[in-house]
Design a protein around this motif. Structure first.
Motif, PDB file in Angstrom:
ATOM      1  N   UNK A 251       0.818  -1.212   0.000  1.00 61.75           N
ATOM      2  CA  UNK A 251       0.000   0.000   0.000  1.00 61.75           C
ATOM      3  C   UNK A 251       0.851   1.261   0.000  1.00 61.75           C
ATOM      4  N   UNK A 252       0.498   2.160  -0.887  1.00 62.62           N
ATOM      5  CA  UNK A 252       1.225   3.414  -1.031  1.00 62.62           C
ATOM      6  C   UNK A 252       0.795   4.442   0.011  1.00 62.62           C
ATOM      7  N   UNK A 253      -0.433   4.293   0.513  1.00 63.02           N
ATOM      8  CA  UNK A 253      -0.995   5.318   1.391  1.00 63.02           C
ATOM      9  C   UNK A 253      -2.032   4.691   2.317  1.00 63.02           C
ATOM     10  N   UNK A 254      -2.049   5.143   3.579  1.00 61.45           N
ATOM     11  CA  UNK A 254      -2.999   4.648   4.577  1.00 61.45           C
ATOM     12  C   UNK A 254      -3.722   5.842   5.191  1.00 61.45           C
ATOM     13  N   UNK A 255      -5.048   5.811   5.160  1.00 61.70           N
ATOM     14  CA  UNK A 255      -5.846   6.900   5.730  1.00 61.70           C
ATOM     15  C   UNK A 255      -6.835   6.303   6.724  1.00 61.70           C
ATOM     16  N   UNK A 256      -6.752   6.739   7.980  1.00 57.30           N
ATOM     17  CA  UNK A 256      -7.622   6.209   9.022  1.00 57.30           C
ATOM     18  C   UNK A 256      -8.806   7.102   9.308  1.00 57.30           C
ATOM     19  N   UNK A 257      -9.657   6.624  10.206  1.00 55.12           N
ATOM     20  CA  UNK A 257     -10.859   7.365  10.537  1.00 55.12           C
ATOM     21  C   UNK A 257     -10.600   8.647  11.303  1.00 55.12           C
ATOM     22  N   UNK A 258      -9.414   8.741  11.927  1.00 55.64           N
ATOM     23  CA  UNK A 258      -9.052   9.947  12.661  1.00 55.64           C
ATOM     24  C   UNK A 258      -7.920  10.716  11.982  1.00 55.64           C
ATOM     25  N   UNK A 259      -7.626  10.371  10.734  1.00 55.06           N
ATOM     26  CA  UNK A 259      -6.558  11.058  10.002  1.00 55.06           C
ATOM     27  C   UNK A 259      -6.974  12.461   9.572  1.00 55.06           C
ATOM     28  N   UNK A 260      -8.273  12.645   9.373  1.00 56.42           N
ATOM     29  CA  UNK A 260      -8.828  13.893   8.861  1.00 56.42           C
ATOM     30  C   UNK A 260     -10.048  14.268   9.694  1.00 56.42           C
ATOM     31  N   UNK A 261     -10.552  15.495   9.561  1.00 53.14           N
ATOM     32  CA  UNK A 261     -11.722  15.901  10.353  1.00 53.14           C
ATOM     33  C   UNK A 261     -12.983  15.099  10.056  1.00 53.14           C
ATOM     34  N   UNK A 262     -13.106  14.565   8.840  1.00 50.02           N
ATOM     35  CA  UNK A 262     -14.305  13.804   8.476  1.00 50.02           C
ATOM     36  C   UNK A 262     -13.903  12.456   7.899  1.00 50.02           C
ATOM     37  N   UNK A 263     -14.830  11.496   7.963  1.00 46.55           N
ATOM     38  CA  UNK A 263     -14.560  10.155   7.446  1.00 46.55           C
ATOM     39  C   UNK A 263     -15.785   9.656   6.695  1.00 46.55           C
ATOM     40  N   UNK A 264     -15.626   8.503   6.014  1.00 42.69           N
ATOM     41  CA  UNK A 264     -16.729   7.910   5.267  1.00 42.69           C
ATOM     42  C   UNK A 264     -17.971   7.803   6.151  1.00 42.69           C
ATOM     43  N   UNK A 265     -19.149   8.151   5.642  1.00 37.32           N
ATOM     44  CA  UNK A 265     -19.521   8.335   4.226  1.00 37.32           C
ATOM     45  C   UNK A 265     -19.201   9.695   3.631  1.00 37.32           C
ATOM     46  N   UNK A 266     -18.614  10.600   4.398  1.00 37.12           N
ATOM     47  CA  UNK A 266     -18.152  11.862   3.816  1.00 37.12           C
ATOM     48  C   UNK A 266     -17.032  11.563   2.809  1.00 37.12           C
ATOM     49  N   UNK A 267     -16.943  12.325   1.726  1.00 36.54           N
ATOM     50  CA  UNK A 267     -15.914  12.051   0.709  1.00 36.54           C
ATOM     51  C   UNK A 267     -14.528  12.589   1.033  1.00 36.54           C
ATOM     52  N   UNK A 268     -14.356  13.247   2.186  1.00 34.63           N
ATOM     53  CA  UNK A 268     -13.090  13.939   2.469  1.00 34.63           C
ATOM     54  C   UNK A 268     -11.869  13.036   2.339  1.00 34.63           C
ATOM     55  N   UNK A 269     -11.935  11.805   2.882  1.00 33.62           N
ATOM     56  CA  UNK A 269     -10.776  10.918   2.820  1.00 33.62           C
ATOM     57  C   UNK A 269     -10.412  10.585   1.382  1.00 33.62           C
ATOM     58  N   UNK A 270     -11.420  10.329   0.552  1.00 32.59           N
ATOM     59  CA  UNK A 270     -11.164   9.975  -0.847  1.00 32.59           C
ATOM     60  C   UNK A 270     -10.622  11.173  -1.621  1.00 32.59           C
ATOM     61  N   UNK A 271     -11.145  12.341  -1.333  1.00 31.96           N
ATOM     62  CA  UNK A 271     -10.646  13.558  -1.993  1.00 31.96           C
ATOM     63  C   UNK A 271      -9.199  13.833  -1.579  1.00 31.96           C
ATOM     64  N   UNK A 272      -8.875  13.526  -0.332  1.00 33.63           N
ATOM     65  CA  UNK A 272      -7.509  13.694   0.168  1.00 33.63           C
ATOM     66  C   UNK A 272      -6.547  12.745  -0.560  1.00 33.63           C
TER      67      UNK A 272
END
Length: 227
Positions: free
Chosen positions: A139-160
């Motif tokens: 895996x090139x990149x790992x994004x967790x539920x607390x990595x960003x202010x919002x998480x799925x189902x919000x699109x923020x993680x995918x946009x990041x």
């Protein structure tokens, strides 16, 4: 259906790559015991998993998938801390990979795809689990539920992910087992694969608008054209 012109495959973790419920259930019940509250069967706790650690904790304290409106925030914070401490000590005891996961991921990477994890699980637990199963290097990149202010189902993680990797959503596919994965992909204008096993609270993944629905993880290989 085959996806074409894709570069990045984004995977959910719990319920998609791994069945982590045995260890989550153990840790939730240890939390409840520490709070002198009733414990629950693994299968009941299984029905609560999929929306991150805080939601799981609130459901356990409520004794239901429907979270009680009168939970005290300070009590929730205390319970969550206890749960996370227990889980950190038992993060990969009885957790297992779903069938065909490792060889499929290796094939997809060898076919030229960039692989990413986007999960609602706290970030601190991702690498230890992947390392246990020898998946970290895939895996090139790992994004967790607390990595960003919002998480799925919000699109923020995918946009990041798109912003960080320098690709647009049209070059990506989100792959997961729950409506949160599909809704996040849809909101990010990204195509998606829904997997019929995993944790979706008894709902049929086919009803949430995934671009493609598969029963077997290995079938992802045929769904994406080698680069």
């Amino acid at each position: 259906m085959q996806f074409t012109n894709k570069e990045v495959l984004i995977f959910d973790l719990d319920g998609t790559l791994i069945d982590s419920v045995p260890d989550l259930a153990l840790s939730i019940n240890e939390m409840l015991k520490a709070l002198n509250m009733a414990t629950y069967s693994t299968e009941v706790i299984r029905s609560w998993v999929g929306n991150g650690a805080e939601v799981l904790t609130k459901r356990a304290l409520s004794g239901s998938i429907d979270i009680s409106a009168d939970l005290d925030p300070a009590f929730v914070e205390k319970a969550l801390s206890i749960f996370l401490d227990f889980y950190a000590q038992n993060v990969c005891v009885d957790t297992c990979l779903y069938p065909n996961v490792k060889n499929t991921l290796e094939t997809l990477q060898s076919n030229g795809y960039r692989l990413v994890i986007v999960t609602n699980k706290p970030e601190q637990f991702i690498s230890p689990i992947l390392e246990t199963f020898g998946l970290n290097s895939l895996f090139e990149m790992l994004v967790g539920g607390d990595s960003l202010p919002k998480r799925k189902p919000d699109p923020m993680q995918l946009e990041y992910v798109c912003e960080t990797l320098g690709v647009n959503a049209a070059k990506c596919v989100m792959i997961g087992d729950s409506k949160n994965d599909i809704f996040a992909a849809t909101a990010a204008n990204m195509e998606s694969i829904g997997l019929t096993y995993g944790y979706n609270h008894g709902e049929n993944i086919k009803s949430h608008g995934a671009s493609l629905v598969l029963d077997d993880f290995a079938d992802i290989i045929d769904a994406v054209v080698p680069l």
